[in-house]
Design a protein around this motif. Structure first.
Motif, PDB file in Angstrom:
ATOM      1  N   LEU A  49       1.482   2.555 -14.013  1.00  0.00           N
ATOM      2  CA  LEU A  49       0.343   1.681 -13.805  1.00  0.00           C
ATOM      3  C   LEU A  49       0.476   0.207 -13.787  1.00  0.00           C
ATOM      4  N   VAL A  50       1.097  -0.414 -14.947  1.00  0.00           N
ATOM      5  CA  VAL A  50       1.542  -1.639 -15.115  1.00  0.00           C
ATOM      6  C   VAL A  50       2.259  -2.154 -13.881  1.00  0.00           C
ATOM      7  N   GLU A  51       3.444  -1.450 -13.730  1.00  0.00           N
ATOM      8  CA  GLU A  51       4.470  -1.800 -12.828  1.00  0.00           C
ATOM      9  C   GLU A  51       3.785  -1.804 -11.421  1.00  0.00           C
ATOM     10  N   TYR A  52       2.863  -0.996 -10.911  1.00  0.00           N
ATOM     11  CA  TYR A  52       2.209  -0.923  -9.559  1.00  0.00           C
ATOM     12  C   TYR A  52       1.165  -2.322  -9.784  1.00  0.00           C
ATOM     13  N   CYS A  53       0.537  -2.460 -10.746  1.00  0.00           N
ATOM     14  CA  CYS A  53      -0.565  -3.580 -10.897  1.00  0.00           C
ATOM     15  C   CYS A  53       0.563  -5.051 -10.910  1.00  0.00           C
ATOM     16  N   TRP A  54       1.708  -5.122 -11.699  1.00  0.00           N
ATOM     17  CA  TRP A  54       2.429  -6.099 -11.359  1.00  0.00           C
ATOM     18  C   TRP A  54       2.952  -6.497 -10.121  1.00  0.00           C
ATOM     19  N   GLY A  55       3.152  -5.518  -9.291  1.00  0.00           N
ATOM     20  CA  GLY A  55       3.494  -5.930  -7.725  1.00  0.00           C
ATOM     21  C   GLY A  55       2.465  -6.063  -6.830  1.00  0.00           C
ATOM     22  N   VAL A  95      -4.672   2.745  -7.816  1.00  0.00           N
ATOM     23  CA  VAL A  95      -5.159   2.213  -9.036  1.00  0.00           C
ATOM     24  C   VAL A  95      -5.939   3.382  -9.904  1.00  0.00           C
ATOM     25  N   SER A  96      -6.876   4.017  -9.239  1.00  0.00           N
ATOM     26  CA  SER A  96      -7.831   4.769  -9.714  1.00  0.00           C
ATOM     27  C   SER A  96      -6.699   6.063 -10.196  1.00  0.00           C
ATOM     28  N   GLN A  97      -6.071   6.362  -9.291  1.00  0.00           N
ATOM     29  CA  GLN A  97      -5.325   7.631  -9.551  1.00  0.00           C
ATOM     30  C   GLN A  97      -4.373   7.415 -10.587  1.00  0.00           C
ATOM     31  N   LEU A  98      -3.741   5.951 -10.940  1.00  0.00           N
ATOM     32  CA  LEU A  98      -2.903   5.770 -11.951  1.00  0.00           C
ATOM     33  C   LEU A  98      -3.412   5.941 -13.146  1.00  0.00           C
ATOM     34  N   LEU A  99      -4.689   5.469 -13.225  1.00  0.00           N
ATOM     35  CA  LEU A  99      -5.420   5.476 -14.485  1.00  0.00           C
ATOM     36  C   LEU A  99      -5.838   6.955 -14.817  1.00  0.00           C
ATOM     37  N   ASP A 100      -6.002   7.799 -13.932  1.00  0.00           N
ATOM     38  CA  ASP A 100      -6.241   9.171 -14.152  1.00  0.00           C
ATOM     39  C   ASP A 100      -5.282   9.831 -14.696  1.00  0.00           C
ATOM     40  N   ASP A 101      -3.772   9.393 -14.194  1.00  0.00           N
ATOM     41  CA  ASP A 101      -2.806   9.965 -14.825  1.00  0.00           C
ATOM     42  C   ASP A 101      -2.498   9.308 -16.161  1.00  0.00           C
ATOM     43  N   ALA A 102      -2.946   8.138 -16.368  1.00  0.00           N
ATOM     44  CA  ALA A 102      -2.463   7.600 -17.691  1.00  0.00           C
ATOM     45  C   ALA A 102      -3.227   8.051 -18.566  1.00  0.00           C
TER      46      ALA A 102
END
Length: 643
Positions: free
Chosen positions: A519-525, A235-242
């Motif tokens: 990020l959203v789709e990862y969190c939703w899963g 999640v941290s990496q996806l937030l960095d990317d976002a």
């Protein structure tokens, strides 16, 4: 913003006077700037970037593919290089890449592309137009289709400039007052439709429109999480990317900052993307001087002290605060009406963004990052866990969740019924149970909405609300998938229109990294335990907050109180509002539409201090401004100049 018109036939209704220049002028009307405008035979295109120049407007052209398709792209997508490689083109032009992607993958292209955009593709030889908006968030896109004309635009005013008749959609007006946006294709004008999020519209001469819902949030597959540490790292990496992709192409970002768990994540990552010697401006609204400090027991009235403590941990932050001094809930309404062609009920509470956007412009920011989508994915509470833990027999987790979220005044058995059993009831039975438990309590929606009972019935608003199955005050998800359905049933409540309006008025774009789709789709899963665990809600967000914010803020369970100083702002204009209500009462149309007698009585019985009892507070804070909003929009559309 984009605009397009194509008269199928040369008729008296849509004569040859329709030109691209006329469309371009409509995009610039009231906000200035320059628009590119191109006529290709009977096809008329216009485009106005947010920060236009005369030079760029003169050179702008829609993109034409070798096969003859013409594309206009508005917005951005984050994986442009990846998609360009897959369609085998060496270009960074999003319109070209998008057009080639659709040629290669058809509607599957929009599932592959990540970003926020709206598009149109014209096939002149097929008399066909394809319109599309990205999922989750996207700029608005409206269209009109008849036997004689097809037209599309980011704003309704360009469609009116193309000759579409301006007639108020009374159903949308009534539904908005009841916070019912479940008709995701409706606009505020008869005959003009709205492209829903995650959908494509196929328009072909002589055929009815075809809607393709290419994105299904319920299809997100569950993710197996082997370790908490790996999940938090991902999640941290996806937030960095976002944040990185949100800042691409900008030099001076600003970030909205609250005392919550979401915006600090955006701020700390934005700091990584600016030079160490530079400051990062942040923008926080807070109550005006004179606010009495009263807030509901589960809320913070003034978030400024916590924001200041967070900023002290990060010396690169340059915090800016705005109390929106002197602003009222109706600040610049006519300007917003013009920019939007709409008056959604949430617009009454958006006045705080005038100070935020103005501050960002004053500090020379070229993009403003927000974090609206945090609560919908990354920092979700996981409220469906109360039901899931019951069904799966996870008794310890259920007990701890109930115990930790039950006040001392409420027996835990009652909390169990409310949180684990009531979500299983259909709406009709839920309403009956609610009336048995609280026989004297008026529903939140009835308190907040401005209309008379007779108008709600005559306009069909009550019937449409019941048919939609929308219960405003009931957020009781039975599962993660059900939570997503509840989240998205109202589309975005026309938030896209509101943000686009502020962008037009202040000339600065906004981005929400929390809505970054990977990020959203990862969190939703993710499994429920990542959100609700050992009695703690928002577990993931709180884990992510370790070390980046004061512990008091990370552990805080209170919510920020939006519009905390409503008593001050409305109170000082109470006599003016009463005078306006008197004028509305003298108009038979408005007198029948609004429950003015009840709301005038509420204003006359003005509390001495901020009232936190919803039965008294909601009519004053919400219904009163919504009367002003709705009446003034009607007058705006009909060209009535009286106050």
């Amino acid at each position: 913003m984009l605009a397009f018109a194509w008269p199928w036939l040369d008729t008296a209704h849509y004569p040859s006077e329709i030109t691209a220049a006329r469309l371009g002028a409509s995009l610039c009307a009231g906000i200035g700037g320059h628009a590119g405008a191109v006529d290709i035979g009977r096809l008329h295109f216009a485009y106005r970037p947010l920060r236009p120049t005369l030079a760029t407007s003169r050179t702008w052209r829609p993109t034409t593919l070798p096969g003859g398709r013409i594309i206009v792209f508005h917005g951005y997508f984050d994986n442009v290089a990846e998609i360009a490689a897959q369609v085998d083109v060496r270009s960074s032009d999003p319109a070209l890449i998008y057009g080639l992607a659709v040629e290669k993958w058809a509607d599957e292209a929009d599932r592959r592309i990540v970003g926020e955009y709206c598009t149109l593709i014209v096939e002149p030889d097929q008399a066909r137009v394809r319109l599309c908006r990205s999922p989750l968030r996207a700029p608005p896109l409206y269209y009109f289709q008849s036997e004689e004309l097809v037209a599309a635009s980011s704003v309704p005013r360009a469609l009116l400039a193309a000759g579409v008749t301006k007639k108020l959609n009374e159903c949308r007006l009534a539904d908005s007052g009841l916070i019912n946006f479940t008709d995701q294709e409706a606009s505020w004008f008869e005959g003009i439709a709205r492209v829903p999020l995650g959908c494509a519209i196929d328009l072909k001469r002589g055929e009815p429109r075809k809607l393709i819902k290419y994105y299904d949030p319920s299809a997100i597959a569950p993710i197996q999480v082997d370790s908490d540490a790996e999940c938090v790292a991902r999640v941290s990496q996806l937030l960095d990317d976002a944040v990185r992709v949100s800042l691409a192409g900008f030099n001076r970002p600003g970030v909205t900052l609250s005392a919550g768990l979401d915006s600090p994540q955006i701020v700390t990552r934005a700091l990584k993307n600016i030079p160490p010697q530079e400051k990062l401006p942040t923008f926080t609204f807070h109550p005006e001087e004179g606010y009495d400090g009263i807030a509901p027991p589960d809320m913070i009235g003034n978030e400024r002290p916590m924001v200041e403590a967070f900023a002290a941990m990060h010396p690169q932050i340059e915090p800016h605060f705005t109390a929106n001094e002197g602003y009222a809930h109706d600040h610049r309404l006519n300007d917003l009406f013009h920019a939007m062609g709409a008056a959604p009920t949430g617009l009454c509470n958006m006045y705080v963004f005038h100070g935020i956007f103005a501050g960002a412009v004053r500090e020379g920011c070229d993009v403003l990052l927000v974090s609206d989508w945090g609560n919908y994915a990354f920092s979700d509470k996981g409220a469906w866990g109360f039901v899931e833990y019951l069904f799966k027999g996870r008794w310890r987790q259920l007990w701890m969740a109930l115990k930790n979220h039950t006040s001392q005044k409420r027996p835990i058995l009652r909390s169990f019924v409310a949180r684990s059993l009531q979500p299983l009831l259909p709406n009709a039975l839920w309403w009956r149970a609610r009336k048995l438990i609280f026989p004297d309590r008026t529903s939140m929606l009835d308190l907040m909405q401005p209309f008379s009972r007779s108008y709600r019935q005559a306009s069909g608003a009550d019937q449409r609300l019941a048919a939609a199955g929308l219960v405003y005050e009931r957020y009781q998800p039975r599962s993660a998938a059900h939570a997503r359905r509840l989240l998205l049933q109202n589309d975005d409540g026309e938030a896209a229109e509101m943000y686009q309006a502020f962008e037009q008025l202040y000339g600065i774009p906004q981005r929400d990294p929390m809505a970054y789709r990977p990020l959203v789709e990862y969190c939703w899963g993710l499994p429920t335990r990542m959100y609700m665990r050992d009695g703690q809600m928002r577990w993931l967000a709180k884990q992510m907050g370790k070390g980046i914010m004061p512990e008091q803020q990370r552990a805080n369970r209170l919510h920020g109180r939006w519009d905390a100083d409503w008593h001050l702002r409305i109170g000082r204009r109470r006599n003016q509002i009463l005078e306006e209500f008197d004028r509305l009462e003298s108009d038979s149309r408005f007198a029948a539409m609004f429950d003015l007698k009840k709301l005038k009585a509420a204003l006359l019985d003005w509390p001495d201090q901020t009232d936190i009892n919803p039965q008294r507070m909601y009519p004053l804070e919400f219904a009163v401004p919504r009367v002003l909003l709705t009446a003034r929009f009607i007058k705006y559309v009909e060209g009535r100049n009286e106050p």
